[in-house]
Design a protein around this motif. Sequence first.
Motif, PDB file in Angstrom:
ATOM      1  N   UNK A 240       0.692  -1.335   0.092  1.00  0.00           N
ATOM      2  CA  UNK A 240       0.077   0.016   0.156  1.00  0.00           C
ATOM      3  C   UNK A 240       0.879   1.289  -0.018  1.00  0.00           C
ATOM      4  N   UNK A 241       1.948   1.294   0.662  1.00  0.00           N
ATOM      5  CA  UNK A 241       2.952   2.407   0.880  1.00  0.00           C
ATOM      6  C   UNK A 241       3.501   2.615  -0.665  1.00  0.00           C
ATOM      7  N   UNK A 242       3.945   1.440  -1.366  1.00  0.00           N
ATOM      8  CA  UNK A 242       4.262   1.760  -2.677  1.00  0.00           C
ATOM      9  C   UNK A 242       3.569   2.474  -3.529  1.00  0.00           C
ATOM     10  N   UNK A 243       2.141   2.182  -3.531  1.00  0.00           N
ATOM     11  CA  UNK A 243       1.299   2.802  -4.382  1.00  0.00           C
ATOM     12  C   UNK A 243       1.278   4.412  -3.683  1.00  0.00           C
ATOM     13  N   UNK A 244       1.095   4.527  -2.429  1.00  0.00           N
ATOM     14  CA  UNK A 244       1.222   6.021  -1.805  1.00  0.00           C
ATOM     15  C   UNK A 244       2.503   6.866  -2.257  1.00  0.00           C
ATOM     16  N   UNK A 245       3.566   6.152  -2.333  1.00  0.00           N
ATOM     17  CA  UNK A 245       4.724   6.755  -2.670  1.00  0.00           C
ATOM     18  C   UNK A 245       4.720   7.276  -4.168  1.00  0.00           C
ATOM     19  N   UNK A 246       4.258   6.418  -4.948  1.00  0.00           N
ATOM     20  CA  UNK A 246       4.105   6.953  -6.529  1.00  0.00           C
ATOM     21  C   UNK A 246       3.264   8.052  -6.682  1.00  0.00           C
ATOM     22  N   UNK A 247       1.880   8.048  -6.013  1.00  0.00           N
ATOM     23  CA  UNK A 247       1.005   8.882  -6.168  1.00  0.00           C
ATOM     24  C   UNK A 247       1.568  10.483  -5.588  1.00  0.00           C
ATOM     25  N   UNK A 248       2.263  10.068  -4.282  1.00  0.00           N
ATOM     26  CA  UNK A 248       2.507  11.364  -3.806  1.00  0.00           C
ATOM     27  C   UNK A 248       3.687  12.033  -4.409  1.00  0.00           C
ATOM     28  N   UNK A 249       4.688  11.078  -5.222  1.00  0.00           N
ATOM     29  CA  UNK A 249       5.596  11.790  -5.976  1.00  0.00           C
ATOM     30  C   UNK A 249       5.107  12.398  -7.209  1.00  0.00           C
ATOM     31  N   UNK A 250       3.663  12.003  -7.756  1.00  0.00           N
ATOM     32  CA  UNK A 250       3.225  12.453  -8.706  1.00  0.00           C
ATOM     33  C   UNK A 250       2.740  14.010  -8.203  1.00  0.00           C
ATOM     34  N   UNK A 251       1.916  14.100  -7.091  1.00  0.00           N
ATOM     35  CA  UNK A 251       1.826  15.482  -6.633  1.00  0.00           C
ATOM     36  C   UNK A 251       3.085  16.374  -6.441  1.00  0.00           C
ATOM     37  N   UNK A 252       3.901  15.705  -6.155  1.00  0.00           N
ATOM     38  CA  UNK A 252       5.570  16.693  -6.000  1.00  0.00           C
ATOM     39  C   UNK A 252       5.754  17.084  -7.584  1.00  0.00           C
ATOM     40  N   UNK A 253       5.731  16.394  -8.551  1.00  0.00           N
ATOM     41  CA  UNK A 253       5.925  16.718  -9.827  1.00  0.00           C
ATOM     42  C   UNK A 253       4.866  17.704 -10.385  1.00  0.00           C
ATOM     43  N   UNK A 254       3.523  17.580  -9.988  1.00  0.00           N
ATOM     44  CA  UNK A 254       2.457  18.425 -10.339  1.00  0.00           C
ATOM     45  C   UNK A 254       2.783  19.769  -9.729  1.00  0.00           C
ATOM     46  N   UNK A 255       3.283  19.892  -8.738  1.00  0.00           N
ATOM     47  CA  UNK A 255       3.560  21.162  -7.937  1.00  0.00           C
ATOM     48  C   UNK A 255       4.961  21.719  -8.356  1.00  0.00           C
TER      49      UNK A 255
ATOM     50  N   UNK B  38      -1.051  21.018   0.790  1.00  0.00           N
ATOM     51  CA  UNK B  38      -2.480  20.601   0.599  1.00  0.00           C
ATOM     52  C   UNK B  38      -2.555  20.218  -0.704  1.00  0.00           C
ATOM     53  N   UNK B  39      -3.280  18.868  -0.823  1.00  0.00           N
ATOM     54  CA  UNK B  39      -3.455  18.625  -2.428  1.00  0.00           C
ATOM     55  C   UNK B  39      -5.078  18.503  -2.955  1.00  0.00           C
ATOM     56  N   UNK B  40      -5.478  19.118  -3.727  1.00  0.00           N
ATOM     57  CA  UNK B  40      -6.886  19.106  -3.997  1.00  0.00           C
ATOM     58  C   UNK B  40      -7.341  17.574  -4.498  1.00  0.00           C
ATOM     59  N   UNK B  41      -8.594  17.288  -4.384  1.00  0.00           N
ATOM     60  CA  UNK B  41      -9.024  15.950  -4.494  1.00  0.00           C
ATOM     61  C   UNK B  41      -8.868  15.629  -6.327  1.00  0.00           C
ATOM     62  N   UNK B  42      -8.993  16.714  -6.862  1.00  0.00           N
ATOM     63  CA  UNK B  42      -9.061  16.482  -8.268  1.00  0.00           C
ATOM     64  C   UNK B  42      -7.693  16.228  -8.828  1.00  0.00           C
ATOM     65  N   UNK B  43      -6.572  16.571  -8.129  1.00  0.00           N
ATOM     66  CA  UNK B  43      -5.318  16.139  -8.446  1.00  0.00           C
ATOM     67  C   UNK B  43      -5.056  14.766  -7.851  1.00  0.00           C
ATOM     68  N   UNK B  44      -5.604  14.296  -6.769  1.00  0.00           N
ATOM     69  CA  UNK B  44      -5.432  12.951  -6.331  1.00  0.00           C
ATOM     70  C   UNK B  44      -6.212  12.027  -7.407  1.00  0.00           C
TER      71      UNK B  44
ATOM     72  N   UNK C 271      -0.189  16.751   3.418  1.00  0.00           N
ATOM     73  CA  UNK C 271       0.818  15.636   2.724  1.00  0.00           C
ATOM     74  C   UNK C 271       2.205  15.730   2.894  1.00  0.00           C
ATOM     75  N   UNK C 272       2.888  14.778   2.795  1.00  0.00           N
ATOM     76  CA  UNK C 272       4.371  15.176   2.608  1.00  0.00           C
ATOM     77  C   UNK C 272       4.905  15.093   1.196  1.00  0.00           C
ATOM     78  N   UNK C 273       5.449  16.045   0.615  1.00  0.00           N
ATOM     79  CA  UNK C 273       6.040  15.742  -0.958  1.00  0.00           C
ATOM     80  C   UNK C 273       7.583  15.767  -0.743  1.00  0.00           C
ATOM     81  N   UNK C 274       8.096  15.290  -2.019  1.00  0.00           N
ATOM     82  CA  UNK C 274       9.446  15.730  -2.160  1.00  0.00           C
ATOM     83  C   UNK C 274       9.669  16.897  -3.077  1.00  0.00           C
ATOM     84  N   UNK C 275      10.707  17.202  -2.897  1.00  0.00           N
ATOM     85  CA  UNK C 275      11.181  18.509  -3.619  1.00  0.00           C
ATOM     86  C   UNK C 275      12.347  18.229  -4.446  1.00  0.00           C
ATOM     87  N   UNK C 276      12.905  17.045  -3.944  1.00  0.00           N
ATOM     88  CA  UNK C 276      13.874  16.264  -5.001  1.00  0.00           C
ATOM     89  C   UNK C 276      14.071  14.996  -4.373  1.00  0.00           C
TER      90      UNK C 276
END
Length: 355
Positions: free
Chosen positions: A262-277, A340-346, A326-331
């Motif tokens: 489950x955390x593997x899924x979460x890391x990919x999605x939260x990395x996606x948020x990081x790239x989107x921002x 904060x992440x909008x539901x639409x981005x999730x 959320x925790x996001x990656x800056x690199x």
Amino acid sequence: MQHIQSTGYNIYFNDDCYTYLQQLLQPGAYSTIFILSDENTSQHCLPTFLSMVATEIPMEIIEFDAGEVNKTIETCVQVWHALTDLGADRKSLVINVGGGVVTDLGGFAASTFKRGMDFINVPTSLLAMVDASVGGKTGVDLGALKNQVGVINNPIAVLVDSQFLETLPAEEMRSGLAEMLKHGLIADAGYWNSFLDLNDLSTTDLDALIHRSVQLKNEVVMQDPTEKNLRKILNFGHTIGHAVESYFLENPNKTTLLHGEAIAVGMILEAYFSAAYKLLTEGEYIEIKEVVLSIFPKVEFTADDITAIIELLIHDKKNESGKVQFVLLETIGSAVIDKLVENSLIIKAFEDYQN
């Protein structure tokens, strides 16, 4: 292998674990030793552990059913009753031998019985070695909601013996890798690079990777023991990941996921948020996604699954004033908290994950 010093306790590795125990368990040091394990570790790990421990202190074994589904206050009550029936007192010692469920629940039971007993964690899964047993987080789930009830209370020691990994099925080993990958992503790009090719990994390499993973987590925890600020970075991948894990745990139509899956899924999605921002580069995001998916099989989600998972996010422990943090990656190797992440981005992130 050099022990790691934490706040008020040490983390020992391999042979040093038993040297420490022999020095600790002298006659009169404790009234009784209670070894807590689940049915799996009782069968596969406890005989080895007991063969390495020689003491005149009376010893009792308390066993409960294995699995995240048993990480509940009801199981904890059973442990408290067992401790009572077997005559435990505040001079007793609890040794938790098992994976993260055992160390979390056992630590909580020991921390609250008679207002606190000493306990030692002996993690037997890769996940527990690099994450669950270190840092003093103890507790149980509330229904399907992960770790909703608990306290932060440190053991008197953590004993990491990698020989127990020989008893693990492949999927449990893989589950532990998720937390190790996370430690590299949030704190050490060089460590992350160690996982880009796992084909020639030796036992010695694994010992060194475990040691570094524990070291990375410990460095963060020591700076922020009660998770007011920096320690939140350890939750990268967990905001979405815990919601995914909870949803699959409570849904009878789904196959329960291991924590690391489950955390593997979460890391990919939260990395996606990081790239989107515009924190991560597109190349870094693709690298993360490809590396994680090379280790973990892709999980299928329907639109209804995604809606239900988003609804579960409101229960995340990092939330403040009803807002999901959320925790996001800056690199790769560095993280930022309280984003904060909008539901639409999730939803977009889930769509990208599926592609």
